[in-house]
Write a protein that holds these residues in place. Structure first.
Motif, PDB file in Angstrom:
ATOM      1  N   ALA A  39       0.862  -1.192   0.000  1.00 25.00           N
ATOM      2  CA  ALA A  39       0.000   0.000   0.000  1.00 25.00           C
ATOM      3  C   ALA A  39       0.892   1.233   0.000  1.00 25.00           C
ATOM      4  O   ALA A  39       2.061   1.162   0.399  1.00 25.00           O
ATOM      5  CB  ALA A  39      -0.906   0.011   1.225  1.00 25.00           C
ATOM      6  N   LEU A  51      -4.352   1.719  -2.164  1.00 22.28           N
ATOM      7  CA  LEU A  51      -4.761   0.626  -1.279  1.00 22.28           C
ATOM      8  C   LEU A  51      -5.501  -0.432  -2.114  1.00 22.28           C
ATOM      9  O   LEU A  51      -6.733  -0.403  -2.237  1.00 22.28           O
ATOM     10  CB  LEU A  51      -5.675   1.154  -0.155  1.00 22.28           C
ATOM     11  CG  LEU A  51      -6.099   0.132   0.894  1.00 22.28           C
ATOM     12  CD1 LEU A  51      -4.900  -0.404   1.659  1.00 22.28           C
ATOM     13  CD2 LEU A  51      -7.097   0.761   1.868  1.00 22.28           C
ATOM     14  N   GLU A  53      -7.380  -3.685  -3.472  1.00 25.73           N
ATOM     15  CA  GLU A  53      -8.443  -4.516  -2.864  1.00 25.73           C
ATOM     16  C   GLU A  53      -7.853  -5.704  -2.098  1.00 25.73           C
ATOM     17  O   GLU A  53      -8.297  -6.048  -1.010  1.00 25.73           O
ATOM     18  CB  GLU A  53      -9.378  -4.991  -3.989  1.00 25.73           C
ATOM     19  CG  GLU A  53     -10.659  -5.652  -3.538  1.00 25.73           C
ATOM     20  CD  GLU A  53     -11.504  -4.768  -2.628  1.00 25.73           C
ATOM     21  OE1 GLU A  53     -12.090  -5.327  -1.691  1.00 25.73           O
ATOM     22  OE2 GLU A  53     -11.547  -3.531  -2.842  1.00 25.73           O
ATOM     23  N   THR A  55      -4.995  -5.942  -0.593  1.00 22.56           N
ATOM     24  CA  THR A  55      -4.434  -5.509   0.707  1.00 22.56           C
ATOM     25  C   THR A  55      -5.551  -5.290   1.712  1.00 22.56           C
ATOM     26  O   THR A  55      -5.446  -5.698   2.884  1.00 22.56           O
ATOM     27  CB  THR A  55      -3.616  -4.204   0.513  1.00 22.56           C
ATOM     28  OG1 THR A  55      -2.584  -4.464  -0.428  1.00 22.56           O
ATOM     29  CG2 THR A  55      -3.033  -3.704   1.817  1.00 22.56           C
ATOM     30  N   ALA A  56      -6.629  -4.648   1.254  1.00 21.42           N
ATOM     31  CA  ALA A  56      -7.764  -4.406   2.151  1.00 21.42           C
ATOM     32  C   ALA A  56      -8.319  -5.725   2.680  1.00 21.42           C
ATOM     33  O   ALA A  56      -8.622  -5.862   3.875  1.00 21.42           O
ATOM     34  CB  ALA A  56      -8.843  -3.622   1.405  1.00 21.42           C
ATOM     35  N   GLU A  57      -8.408  -6.719   1.788  1.00 18.07           N
ATOM     36  CA  GLU A  57      -8.946  -8.033   2.200  1.00 18.07           C
ATOM     37  C   GLU A  57      -8.013  -8.717   3.192  1.00 18.07           C
ATOM     38  O   GLU A  57      -8.459  -9.323   4.168  1.00 18.07           O
ATOM     39  CB  GLU A  57      -9.156  -8.927   0.978  1.00 18.07           C
ATOM     40  CG  GLU A  57     -10.475  -8.632   0.272  1.00 18.07           C
ATOM     41  CD  GLU A  57     -10.589  -9.311  -1.081  1.00 18.07           C
ATOM     42  OE1 GLU A  57      -9.851 -10.274  -1.342  1.00 18.07           O
ATOM     43  OE2 GLU A  57     -11.426  -8.836  -1.886  1.00 18.07           O
ATOM     44  N   ALA A  60      -8.496  -7.107   6.489  1.00 26.09           N
ATOM     45  CA  ALA A  60      -9.815  -7.435   7.066  1.00 26.09           C
ATOM     46  C   ALA A  60      -9.830  -8.852   7.622  1.00 26.09           C
ATOM     47  O   ALA A  60     -10.454  -9.114   8.655  1.00 26.09           O
ATOM     48  CB  ALA A  60     -10.896  -7.275   6.001  1.00 26.09           C
ATOM     49  N   THR A  65      -3.083  -6.295  12.199  1.00 30.90           N
ATOM     50  CA  THR A  65      -2.239  -5.748  11.123  1.00 30.90           C
ATOM     51  C   THR A  65      -1.114  -4.925  11.722  1.00 30.90           C
ATOM     52  O   THR A  65      -1.313  -4.168  12.675  1.00 30.90           O
ATOM     53  CB  THR A  65      -3.090  -4.866  10.181  1.00 30.90           C
ATOM     54  OG1 THR A  65      -4.047  -5.690   9.516  1.00 30.90           O
ATOM     55  CG2 THR A  65      -2.240  -4.166   9.134  1.00 30.90           C
ATOM     56  N   PRO A  80      -8.539   4.613   5.488  1.00 32.60           N
ATOM     57  CA  PRO A  80      -9.357   3.437   5.152  1.00 32.60           C
ATOM     58  C   PRO A  80      -8.941   2.177   5.907  1.00 32.60           C
ATOM     59  O   PRO A  80      -9.791   1.394   6.311  1.00 32.60           O
ATOM     60  CB  PRO A  80      -9.137   3.257   3.653  1.00 32.60           C
ATOM     61  CG  PRO A  80      -8.619   4.549   3.159  1.00 32.60           C
ATOM     62  CD  PRO A  80      -7.945   5.237   4.290  1.00 32.60           C
ATOM     63  N   LEU A  81      -7.619   1.974   6.095  1.00 32.69           N
ATOM     64  CA  LEU A  81      -7.197   0.762   6.817  1.00 32.69           C
ATOM     65  C   LEU A  81      -7.756   0.746   8.238  1.00 32.69           C
ATOM     66  O   LEU A  81      -8.209  -0.290   8.735  1.00 32.69           O
ATOM     67  CB  LEU A  81      -5.665   0.670   6.873  1.00 32.69           C
ATOM     68  CG  LEU A  81      -4.969   0.046   5.669  1.00 32.69           C
ATOM     69  CD1 LEU A  81      -3.456   0.134   5.831  1.00 32.69           C
ATOM     70  CD2 LEU A  81      -5.398  -1.407   5.464  1.00 32.69           C
ATOM     71  N   ILE A  84     -11.244  -0.291   7.898  1.00 39.05           N
ATOM     72  CA  ILE A  84     -11.378  -1.714   7.539  1.00 39.05           C
ATOM     73  C   ILE A  84     -11.268  -2.602   8.787  1.00 39.05           C
ATOM     74  O   ILE A  84     -11.978  -3.594   8.917  1.00 39.05           O
ATOM     75  CB  ILE A  84     -10.308  -2.098   6.486  1.00 39.05           C
ATOM     76  CG1 ILE A  84     -10.717  -1.534   5.123  1.00 39.05           C
ATOM     77  CG2 ILE A  84     -10.079  -3.603   6.416  1.00 39.05           C
ATOM     78  CD1 ILE A  84      -9.601  -1.476   4.100  1.00 39.05           C
TER      79      ILE A  84
END
Ligand code: GGG
Length: 326
Positions: A39, A51, A53, A55-57, A60, A65, A80-81, A84
């Motif tokens: 990211a 960011l 998708e 990485t977001a998954e 999550a 993290t 956003p992180l 999330i």
């Protein structure tokens, strides 16, 4: 039991200090599975998104993290992180360590920063050329949640002094709601507390930090006051943080990507390693967390130090010294 940890180094010195924390965690007798993800600025340049998708998954789905640092894309990555992982509280301890030449050696503060709203919720607009707006949301729910968390944190960790920071004399509606709600929470809990205008508080923290313990803050105030406190104890290289959610959490140093020293291999790994110690507490390994903190403390006291602390050690040398202390 295996703990899946998302590892997102991000930008600049994030790429240098995050491996240090992973090295330290790898020395412990705990089964971690580290899942690395990208990211930040470089990721945006390469893929068009800061960011991705994937990485977001990964964040999550992980048990926790570890995040390094955000650069120019901070608003597209770290905010956003935090969302999330469902984080509502950003916990930022700032303490003076023995052996370091701190400006204020009696400092032992913990900022409990509201993590979801205020000016960082990102509702900005350009209404016409040369005129831009920022809408600031403060809710009773989020204010109640952060106040509850702050008073619980103070009780659990033995802090007698709790201060609610605000600027309700100017931002009457928004900080007024934050203050009224936090005071209601304190009264319902029968907790002792003080309130402080955040500008005056900045001065008092600089002059007499020993009079304060836990400071419950709106989002931006928490970001700024914790950086001020970093200056009292030896710099941003020393401040860890935890972004706590109901079911997930993210741990990151308070510092950013430090482009002025990025790539030189001299970033102080302490804040990142101490953030990993906060993660150990969160995963309910208090003894291991204490072992890591003691190792960092010992190196800060008498081991090799990076240039921000007046030494000439590299990130790797300081990390190796922490590992040797474990
Ligand atoms: N490791 C934290 C980081 O990258 N900080 C840079 C930054 O811009 N932070 C804003 C914030 O903490 O809300």
């Amino acid at each position: 039991m295996t703990h899946e940890i998302a590892v997102i180094p991000g930008d600049g010195i994030g790429q240098e200090v995050t491996p240090a924390a992973v090295d330290v965690l790898g020395e412990l007798n705990i089964d971690f599975e580290f899942v690395h993800a990208e990211a930040g600025d470089e990721t945006k340049a390469e893929t068009g998104t800061a960011l991705p998708e994937e990485t977001a998954e990964i964040a999550a789905d992980a048990d926790a993290t570890l995040f390094g640092a955000a650069g120019e894309t901070a608003a597209d990555v770290i905010l956003p992180l935090r969302s999330i992982v469902g984080s509502f509280a950003n916990v930022r301890p700032a303490r003076a360590y023995p052996g370091l030449d701190a400006l204020q050696p009696e400092t032992d503060l913990v900022f409990i920063r509201e993590n979801t709203e205020g000016v960082y919720s990102g509702i900005e607009d350009e209404i016409t050329e040369g005129v831009r707006t920022l809408t600031r949301v403060i809710t009773e729910d989020a204010s109640e949640k952060i106040a509850e968390y702050g008073f619980q944190y103070a009780k659990r960790n033995g802090y007698d002094d709790v201060t609610i920071a605000h600027k309700a004399n100017v931002m009457r509606e928004t900080d007024g709601l934050f203050l009224d709600t936090a005071e209601r929470v304190a009264e319902e809990r029968g907790a002792e507390y003080d309130t402080a205008l955040m500008d005056a508080l900045a001065m008092h923290l600089a002059m007499t930090p020993e009079e304060y313990g836990v400071v419950i803050c709106p989002n931006l105030a928490g970001d700024m006051l914790s950086d001020l406190a970093a200056g009292l104890v030896g710099g941003l290289g020393l401040l860890p943080s935890a972004n706590i959610g109901e079911e997930n959490a993210l741990f990151e140093p308070v510092h950013g990507s430090a482009p002025d020293i990025a790539g030189e291999g001299v970033a102080n790994p302490s804040a990142m390693i101490l953030s990993a110690a906060m993660m150990l507490d969160h995963l309910e390994y208090p003894e291991e967390a204490e072992t890591v903190r003691a190792a960092v403390e010992s190196v800060l006291d008498s081991g090799p130090r990076t240039p921000d602390l007046g030494g000439s050690a590299s990130t790797e040398e300081m990390t190796e010294a922490v590992v040797d202390e474990l």
